[in-house]
Design a protein around this motif. Structure first.
Motif, mmCIF file in Angstrom:
data_model
loop_
_atom_site.group_PDB
_atom_site.id
_atom_site.type_symbol
_atom_site.label_atom_id
_atom_site.label_comp_id
_atom_site.label_asym_id
_atom_site.label_seq_id
_atom_site.Cartn_x
_atom_site.Cartn_y
_atom_site.Cartn_z
ATOM 1 N N ASP A 252 3.445 7.238 13.222
ATOM 2 C CA ASP A 252 4.510 7.979 13.217
ATOM 3 C C ASP A 252 5.047 8.743 12.064
ATOM 4 O OD1 ASP A 252 5.863 6.582 11.967
ATOM 5 O OD2 ASP A 252 8.074 6.085 13.986
ATOM 6 N N GLN A 253 5.405 9.684 12.216
ATOM 7 C CA GLN A 253 6.211 10.467 11.256
ATOM 8 C C GLN A 253 5.785 9.908 9.368
ATOM 9 O OE1 GLN A 253 8.299 9.717 13.006
ATOM 10 N NE2 GLN A 253 10.513 8.954 12.751
ATOM 11 N N ASP A 254 6.237 8.243 9.374
ATOM 12 C CA ASP A 254 5.537 7.721 8.361
ATOM 13 C C ASP A 254 4.573 8.079 7.877
ATOM 14 O OD1 ASP A 254 6.711 6.318 6.670
ATOM 15 O OD2 ASP A 254 5.214 5.028 6.481
ATOM 16 N N ALA A 255 3.140 8.264 8.669
ATOM 17 C CA ALA A 255 1.660 8.453 8.382
ATOM 18 C C ALA A 255 1.580 9.987 7.112
ATOM 19 C CB ALA A 255 0.960 9.169 9.420
ATOM 20 N N ARG A 256 2.938 10.836 7.390
ATOM 21 C CA ARG A 256 3.307 11.841 6.489
ATOM 22 C C ARG A 256 3.681 11.449 5.237
ATOM 23 N NH1 ARG A 256 4.066 16.410 10.561
ATOM 24 N NH2 ARG A 256 2.144 16.205 12.037
ATOM 25 N N GLU A 257 3.964 10.160 4.654
ATOM 26 C CA GLU A 257 5.116 9.750 3.785
ATOM 27 C C GLU A 257 3.902 9.068 2.399
ATOM 28 O OE1 GLU A 257 7.755 11.193 3.271
ATOM 29 O OE2 GLU A 257 7.903 12.177 5.173
ATOM 30 N N GLY A 258 4.097 8.711 1.784
ATOM 31 C CA GLY A 258 3.604 7.751 0.445
ATOM 32 C C GLY A 258 2.208 9.034 0.231
ATOM 33 N N GLY A 259 1.416 7.978 0.054
ATOM 34 C CA GLY A 259 -0.060 8.164 0.055
ATOM 35 C C GLY A 259 -0.566 8.470 -1.708
ATOM 36 N N LEU A 260 -1.358 8.453 -2.193
ATOM 37 C CA LEU A 260 -1.803 8.548 -3.462
ATOM 38 C C LEU A 260 -1.427 9.805 -4.204
ATOM 39 C CD1 LEU A 260 -5.614 6.662 -3.547
ATOM 40 C CD2 LEU A 260 -3.446 5.466 -3.875
ATOM 41 N N ALA A 261 -0.945 10.105 -4.920
ATOM 42 C CA ALA A 261 -1.160 11.252 -6.006
ATOM 43 C C ALA A 261 -1.577 10.845 -7.261
ATOM 44 C CB ALA A 261 0.442 11.429 -5.700
ATOM 45 N N ALA B 285 -2.060 12.730 19.828
ATOM 46 C CA ALA B 285 -1.461 11.268 18.423
ATOM 47 C C ALA B 285 -1.126 12.348 17.681
ATOM 48 C CB ALA B 285 -2.830 10.824 18.473
ATOM 49 N N PRO B 286 0.142 12.938 17.754
ATOM 50 C CA PRO B 286 0.110 14.165 16.893
ATOM 51 C C PRO B 286 0.527 13.745 14.739
ATOM 52 C CG PRO B 286 1.989 13.677 17.512
ATOM 53 C CD PRO B 286 1.239 12.966 18.382
ATOM 54 N N TYR B 287 0.310 11.899 14.745
ATOM 55 C CA TYR B 287 0.535 11.408 13.580
ATOM 56 C C TYR B 287 -0.892 10.319 13.036
ATOM 57 C CZ TYR B 287 5.290 13.099 13.549
ATOM 58 O OH TYR B 287 6.546 13.762 13.885
ATOM 59 N N GLY B 288 -2.029 10.927 14.005
ATOM 60 C CA GLY B 288 -2.657 9.734 14.216
ATOM 61 C C GLY B 288 -2.685 7.993 14.864
ATOM 62 N N HIS C 236 0.753 -1.143 0.045
ATOM 63 C CA HIS C 236 0.104 0.258 -0.095
ATOM 64 C C HIS C 236 0.864 1.026 -0.372
ATOM 65 C CE1 HIS C 236 -3.279 -2.754 0.758
ATOM 66 N NE2 HIS C 236 -2.859 -3.606 1.673
ATOM 67 N N LEU C 237 0.265 2.347 -0.416
ATOM 68 C CA LEU C 237 1.600 3.924 -0.278
ATOM 69 C C LEU C 237 1.175 4.486 0.368
ATOM 70 C CD1 LEU C 237 0.154 4.280 -4.570
ATOM 71 C CD2 LEU C 237 1.865 2.468 -3.248
ATOM 72 N N THR C 238 0.532 3.861 1.130
ATOM 73 C CA THR C 238 0.762 4.969 2.776
ATOM 74 C C THR C 238 1.064 3.673 3.969
ATOM 75 O OG1 THR C 238 -0.618 6.507 4.499
ATOM 76 C CG2 THR C 238 -1.581 4.341 3.344
ATOM 77 N N SER C 239 1.815 4.377 5.177
ATOM 78 C CA SER C 239 1.724 3.244 6.530
ATOM 79 C C SER C 239 0.164 2.547 6.916
ATOM 80 C CB SER C 239 2.699 4.350 7.010
ATOM 81 O OG SER C 239 1.513 4.782 8.147
ATOM 82 N N PRO D 218 -3.833 5.985 7.662
ATOM 83 C CA PRO D 218 -4.511 7.311 7.853
ATOM 84 C C PRO D 218 -4.586 7.956 7.285
ATOM 85 C CG PRO D 218 -1.648 7.185 7.280
ATOM 86 C CD PRO D 218 -2.264 5.729 7.675
ATOM 87 N N ARG D 219 -4.509 7.638 5.530
ATOM 88 C CA ARG D 219 -5.048 8.307 4.776
ATOM 89 C C ARG D 219 -5.546 6.951 3.471
ATOM 90 N NH1 ARG D 219 -0.569 12.331 1.356
ATOM 91 N NH2 ARG D 219 1.410 10.831 3.019
#
Length: 256
Positions: free
Chosen positions: A231-240, A179-182, A55-58, A107-108
């Motif tokens: 953690d901070q990996d939740a802000r990486e990747g995702g659908l673009a 929970a700053p990253y969810g 998957h493209l997110t954590s 996270p998304r």
């Protein structure tokens, strides 16, 4: 995107799905369409091999019931178990059996990509973390983050992302850290009062906030909760808008 989502799965219909000839039932608990979390519940028929994918997110997988056997000899998960991967980390193939029932928590939106996709193989996150634990293998302990309840750290907070099961006596109020990253807070047994709503298994809250979270109050029979924090990996990747993201989104849509 909201800072808090509360979900009661009993109110959400099941749908039948199939991917690569593998049959399952699915609930879309949170779609992620608003840019917020994506949460799905799957019940796979017994299957000796579900294809390797990423998957493209954590992601957290929370195995509620049944079993999941991965190629690694030490990775034979039995419910209740937690399985975490960073974004763009491939896993599988794996077998499922025994009345499989699982939450898949992002996270998304994260899409779905088979590792048969050559472009996907070029996008593997080589520094990704792969963490897991089974409740039956972990001893109860006390953690400073959750002082009001005894805990089982399936994936300990020192890992970055964490999966901690906590046992709350009747009417106990548990104060949770920020929970700053969810973070997903899933009721496994009993009931819990969360932000004015009473949740029963496997109802949950997702919270994303830099401040300390709203307390959780155990119901009259107590509560067993699983806390799954990114953690901070939740802000990486995702659908673009790139080809891989479009393919991942389409594959997920076809599957469910």
């Amino acid at each position: 995107m909201l800072n808090e989502y509360i979900v009661e799965p009993a109110a959400i219909p099941w749908r039948n799905g199939q991917v690569a000839g593998i049959s399952f039932k699915c609930q879309i608990l949170l779609s992620g369409a608003d840019g917020g979390p994506e949460a799905l519940r799957f019940r796979f028929d017994d299957c000796p091999s579900i294809f390797a994918h990423m998957h493209l997110t954590s992601q957290f997988q929370l195995l509620l019931q049944g079993r999941m056997d991965f190629p690694k000899s030490t990775m034979k998960l039995r419910g209740i178990a937690a399985h975490y991967t960073d974004h763009n980390f491939p896993y599988g193939p794996f077998a499922v059996a025994g009345g499989h029932d699982m939450l898949v928590l992002h996270p998304r939106q994260g899409g779905l990509i088979s590792m048969a996709d050559r472009d996907a193989r070029r996008r593997i996150n080589l520094k990704a973390r792969h963490l897991y634990g089974t409740a039956a293998d972990i001893q109860w302990t006390l953690l400073p983050e959750f002082k009001e309840a005894r805990s089982k750290p399936l994936i300990p907070p020192t890992s970055g992302p964490y999966a901690v099961m906590i046992e709350c006596p009747p009417r106990t109020v548990v104060n949770l850290p920020s929970a700053p990253y969810g973070r997903y807070e899933v009721v496994l047994a009993g009931s819990a009062l969360v932000s004015g709503s009473t949740l029963f298994p496997p109802g949950f809250r997702y919270v994303h906030d830099d401040n300390d979270g709203t307390p959780v109050e155990a119901g009259p029979d107590g509560a067993m909760l699983m806390l799954l924090a990114f953690d901070q990996d939740a802000r990486e990747g995702g659908l673009a808008g790139d080809r891989l993201s479009v393919a991942a989104a389409a594959a997920m849509e076809r599957a469910i």
